[in-house]
Design an enzyme around this catalytic site. Structure first.
Site, PDB file in Angstrom:
ATOM      1  N   HIS A  20       1.505   2.241 -10.340  1.00 22.47           N
ATOM      2  CA  HIS A  20       0.396   2.616  -9.260  1.00 22.47           C
ATOM      3  C   HIS A  20      -0.814   1.972  -9.621  1.00 22.47           C
ATOM      4  O   HIS A  20      -1.532   1.866 -10.695  1.00 22.47           O
ATOM      5  CB  HIS A  20       0.146   4.388  -9.391  1.00 22.47           C
ATOM      6  CG  HIS A  20       1.328   4.941  -8.960  1.00 22.47           C
ATOM      7  ND1 HIS A  20       1.350   5.486  -7.496  1.00 22.47           N
ATOM      8  CD2 HIS A  20       2.400   5.400  -9.352  1.00 22.47           C
ATOM      9  CE1 HIS A  20       2.365   6.177  -7.588  1.00 22.47           C
ATOM     10  NE2 HIS A  20       2.896   6.216  -8.565  1.00 22.47           N
TER      11      HIS A  20
ATOM     12  N   HIS B 202       7.831   1.392 -10.758  1.00 18.47           N
ATOM     13  CA  HIS B 202       6.602   1.023 -10.262  1.00 18.47           C
ATOM     14  C   HIS B 202       5.219   1.228 -10.795  1.00 18.47           C
ATOM     15  O   HIS B 202       5.083   2.227 -11.541  1.00 18.47           O
ATOM     16  CB  HIS B 202       6.360   1.435  -8.555  1.00 18.47           C
ATOM     17  CG  HIS B 202       6.608   2.714  -8.574  1.00 18.47           C
ATOM     18  ND1 HIS B 202       7.972   3.392  -8.530  1.00 18.47           N
ATOM     19  CD2 HIS B 202       5.745   3.713  -8.475  1.00 18.47           C
ATOM     20  CE1 HIS B 202       7.717   4.975  -8.480  1.00 18.47           C
ATOM     21  NE2 HIS B 202       6.312   5.141  -8.344  1.00 18.47           N
TER      22      HIS B 202
ATOM     23  N   ASN C 212       4.715   6.557 -13.575  1.00 19.73           N
ATOM     24  CA  ASN C 212       5.254   7.969 -13.796  1.00 19.73           C
ATOM     25  C   ASN C 212       6.722   7.644 -14.317  1.00 19.73           C
ATOM     26  O   ASN C 212       7.322   6.955 -13.329  1.00 19.73           O
ATOM     27  CB  ASN C 212       5.150   8.692 -12.360  1.00 19.73           C
ATOM     28  CG  ASN C 212       3.758   8.783 -11.955  1.00 19.73           C
ATOM     29  OD1 ASN C 212       2.850   9.124 -12.716  1.00 19.73           O
ATOM     30  ND2 ASN C 212       3.584   8.811 -10.800  1.00 19.73           N
TER      31      ASN C 212
ATOM     32  N   ARG D  97       0.630  -1.119  -0.001  1.00 22.08           N
ATOM     33  CA  ARG D  97       0.030  -0.024   0.004  1.00 22.08           C
ATOM     34  C   ARG D  97       0.821   1.286   0.068  1.00 22.08           C
ATOM     35  O   ARG D  97       2.004   1.536   0.684  1.00 22.08           O
ATOM     36  CB  ARG D  97      -1.014   0.167   1.209  1.00 22.08           C
ATOM     37  CG  ARG D  97      -1.925  -1.126   1.227  1.00 22.08           C
ATOM     38  CD  ARG D  97      -3.059  -0.749   2.326  1.00 22.08           C
ATOM     39  NE  ARG D  97      -3.746  -2.132   2.594  1.00 22.08           N
ATOM     40  CZ  ARG D  97      -4.707  -2.378   1.540  1.00 22.08           C
ATOM     41  NH1 ARG D  97      -5.034  -1.757   0.369  1.00 22.08           N
ATOM     42  NH2 ARG D  97      -5.474  -3.654   1.758  1.00 22.08           N
TER      43      ARG D  97
ATOM     44  N   VAL E  19      10.444   8.198  -6.937  1.00 19.18           N
ATOM     45  CA  VAL E  19      11.112   7.051  -6.424  1.00 19.18           C
ATOM     46  C   VAL E  19      11.698   6.445  -7.558  1.00 19.18           C
ATOM     47  O   VAL E  19      10.748   5.893  -8.431  1.00 19.18           O
ATOM     48  CB  VAL E  19      10.290   5.992  -5.494  1.00 19.18           C
ATOM     49  CG1 VAL E  19      11.293   4.868  -4.858  1.00 19.18           C
ATOM     50  CG2 VAL E  19       9.694   6.942  -3.954  1.00 19.18           C
TER      51      VAL E  19
HETATM   52  P1  AMP Z   1       6.095   8.138  -7.899  1.00 16.92           P
HETATM   53  O1  AMP Z   1       5.930   9.703  -7.425  1.00 16.92           O
HETATM   54  O2  AMP Z   1       5.237   7.645  -8.932  1.00 16.92           O
HETATM   55  O3  AMP Z   1       7.712   8.056  -7.849  1.00 16.92           O
HETATM   56  O4  AMP Z   1       5.439   7.281  -6.673  1.00 16.92           O
HETATM   57  C1  AMP Z   1       6.118   7.051  -5.385  1.00 16.92           C
HETATM   58  C2  AMP Z   1       4.938   6.884  -4.446  1.00 16.92           C
HETATM   59  O5  AMP Z   1       5.838   5.853  -3.371  1.00 16.92           O
HETATM   60  C3  AMP Z   1       4.286   7.888  -3.747  1.00 16.92           C
HETATM   61  O6  AMP Z   1       3.062   7.777  -4.200  1.00 16.92           O
HETATM   62  C4  AMP Z   1       4.651   7.824  -2.359  1.00 16.92           C
HETATM   63  O7  AMP Z   1       3.402   8.154  -1.498  1.00 16.92           O
HETATM   64  C5  AMP Z   1       5.191   6.021  -2.274  1.00 16.92           C
HETATM   65  N1  AMP Z   1       5.954   6.105  -1.205  1.00 16.92           N
HETATM   66  C6  AMP Z   1       7.188   6.728  -0.888  1.00 16.92           C
HETATM   67  N2  AMP Z   1       7.674   5.856   0.213  1.00 16.92           N
HETATM   68  C7  AMP Z   1       6.748   4.854   0.254  1.00 16.92           C
HETATM   69  C8  AMP Z   1       6.918   3.928   1.554  1.00 16.92           C
HETATM   70  N3  AMP Z   1       7.986   3.769   2.247  1.00 16.92           N
HETATM   71  N4  AMP Z   1       6.093   3.005   1.586  1.00 16.92           N
HETATM   72  C9  AMP Z   1       5.010   2.843   0.706  1.00 16.92           C
HETATM   73  N5  AMP Z   1       4.707   4.018  -0.290  1.00 16.92           N
HETATM   74  C10 AMP Z   1       5.848   4.968  -0.433  1.00 16.92           C
END
Ligand code: AMP
Length: 114
Positions: free
Chosen positions: A102, A100, A87, A29, A96
């Site tokens: 979403h 990944h 993204n 999540r 990040v």
């Molecule tokens: P993006 O902006 O597409 O790189 O998405 C990165 C996502 O990772 C964001 O929606 C963050 O809320 C989520 N995120 C960052 N750190 C964590 C974590 N430790 N556990 C779960 N989600 C995370």
């Protein structure tokens, strides 16, 4: 690629609410959910962005989407619908740098996105 927070989640070095796992894919999540259901599907063998994918990654990329659809069916919201998003880099809003997908569900989504 460099290590990221998602690498630490794969190695169980930091906690995450893990909801799905198979040999290639881990899903947990999102910490900052943008919908009632917001799950991130990540490959265990990481690449930083979609730009780094090469033809031999096709199966891995497909497995991420299949895992998301499988999860949606098992959780019972597949028919109602959901959104999957990848993204990429600055203009895509990536924060990040471990690829990944979403999975967002549980509310109506707007298009185009902001
Ligand atoms: P993006 O902006 O597409 O790189 O998405 C990165 C996502 O990772 C964001 O929606 C963050 O809320 C989520 N995120 C960052 N750190 C964590 C974590 N430790 N556990 C779960 N989600 C995370």
């Amino acid at each position: 690629m460099g290590d990221t927070i998602f690498g630490k989640i794969i190695r169980r070095e930091i906690p995450a609410d893990i909801v799905y796992e198979n040999d290639d894919v881990l899903a947990f999540r999102d910490l900052n959910p943008q919908a009632p259901v917001h799950v991130l599907f990540i490959p265990k063998h990481a690449m930083a962005t979609l730009n780094d994918a090469i033809p031999s990654d096709a199966t891995l990329l497909g497995n991420l989407l299949l895992a998301a659809a499988d999860y949606a069916k098992r959780e019972g919201f597949a028919e109602q619908g959901y959104r999957t998003v990848i993204n990429c880099n600055e203009h895509g809003g990536q924060t990040v740098f471990h690829l990944h997908v979403h999975l967002l569900a549980g509310r109506s989504m707007h298009w185009p996105p902001g």
